[in-house]
Design a protein around this motif. Sequence first.
Motif, PDB file in Angstrom:
ATOM      1  N   ALA A  74       0.832  -1.210   0.000  1.00 19.20           N
ATOM      2  CA  ALA A  74       0.000   0.000   0.000  1.00 19.20           C
ATOM      3  C   ALA A  74       0.862   1.253   0.000  1.00 19.20           C
ATOM      4  N   ARG A  75       1.924   1.244   0.771  1.00 18.42           N
ATOM      5  CA  ARG A  75       2.815   2.408   0.806  1.00 18.42           C
ATOM      6  C   ARG A  75       3.487   2.610  -0.546  1.00 18.42           C
ATOM      7  N   ALA A  77       2.297   1.654  -3.440  1.00 21.49           N
ATOM      8  CA  ALA A  77       1.292   2.109  -4.392  1.00 21.49           C
ATOM      9  C   ALA A  77       1.114   3.622  -4.312  1.00 21.49           C
ATOM     10  N   LYS A  78       1.075   4.144  -3.105  1.00 23.03           N
ATOM     11  CA  LYS A  78       0.940   5.587  -2.946  1.00 23.03           C
ATOM     12  C   LYS A  78       2.179   6.324  -3.425  1.00 23.03           C
ATOM     13  N   ALA A 106      -7.551   3.678  -5.406  1.00 22.78           N
ATOM     14  CA  ALA A 106      -6.321   3.137  -4.831  1.00 22.78           C
ATOM     15  C   ALA A 106      -5.222   4.184  -4.746  1.00 22.78           C
ATOM     16  N   HIS A 109      -6.094   5.472  -1.258  1.00 18.49           N
ATOM     17  CA  HIS A 109      -6.349   4.625  -0.101  1.00 18.49           C
ATOM     18  C   HIS A 109      -5.457   3.388   0.003  1.00 18.49           C
ATOM     19  N   GLY A 110      -4.636   3.111  -1.002  1.00 22.98           N
ATOM     20  CA  GLY A 110      -3.803   1.904  -0.946  1.00 22.98           C
ATOM     21  C   GLY A 110      -3.983   1.086  -2.204  1.00 22.98           C
ATOM     22  N   THR A 111      -3.560  -0.187  -2.187  1.00 29.46           N
ATOM     23  CA  THR A 111      -3.624  -0.997  -3.384  1.00 29.46           C
ATOM     24  C   THR A 111      -5.060  -1.401  -3.673  1.00 29.46           C
ATOM     25  N   GLN A 114      -5.987  -4.718  -1.985  1.00 26.93           N
ATOM     26  CA  GLN A 114      -6.381  -4.612  -0.583  1.00 26.93           C
ATOM     27  C   GLN A 114      -7.836  -4.182  -0.473  1.00 26.93           C
ATOM     28  N   GLN A 170      -4.383   4.335 -11.770  1.00 26.65           N
ATOM     29  CA  GLN A 170      -3.615   4.846 -10.631  1.00 26.65           C
ATOM     30  C   GLN A 170      -2.563   5.867 -11.065  1.00 26.65           C
TER      31      GLN A 170
END
Length: 267
Positions: A74-75, A77-78, A106, A109-111, A114, A170
Amino acid sequence: MADTLLVGTGLTKRYGGVTALQDVSFELRAGEILGLVGPNGAGKTTLVDLISGAQSATEGELALRGQRLAGPAARRAKAGLARTFQYPQLALELTVAENLLLGRAARRHGTAWQMIAGSFAGAFRPYRPADAEAVRKLADELGIDRLDRPAGDLSLGEQRLVEVGRALGQDPLVLLLDEPFAGSDADGVHGISEVVRTVQRRGHAVILVDHNVDLVAGLVDRIMLLDRGRAVFDGAPQECLASPEMQQVYFGVVEEPDEEDAPHAVS
């Protein structure tokens, strides 16, 4: 020289006594498409997993735009990474439009995976007009119609195209595509190829894994050939296809030395 986006140094992955990836290093420049090829078990997906954060490296480091890249998926992805999987990871009960919208969400908020795996996907609704408009435009670019269809009703090739489109939504700095063409028809191959070129036109980068070496060679700027967890060649596509390393890895061919270069017995 284009700016360097992503650097991997000494990436190694061990599972107990088994080494899946050994001391792999690379640089990926802005606007570059890098192809990863190699036989089954060569370490291609493992390398994508280490970059995306799906797995942690046993050794080695990654840097994105000069900053150390670490932590969970997730980190990352951001930070600007997006990926697809060997087997499409879609929310099958959601519509095509909703799956594409997950890519937009995403970014904040993350992947997307997820979100699919969590409760958010079950209650998902389009919630920003700008997102809905972006999805309609993306679908037009990819040739995706019938946005109201459940993803579970799509063919494998169509699911792959939706997953690739979701990742493009994304707006990643680096797009990681793991065998995106498998099961796709000619229209799907064209649509996914256009995604790759769109990322390149944005000045971002793509890492493309696929077993169709000829297809990869016609699309990428550079090929890295993996064999038994090691990078054995890294260079221009046509040079890779003609290299002794490629012949050895795929066909078991070993070049014989010229007669004048062959060792002579000493009596």
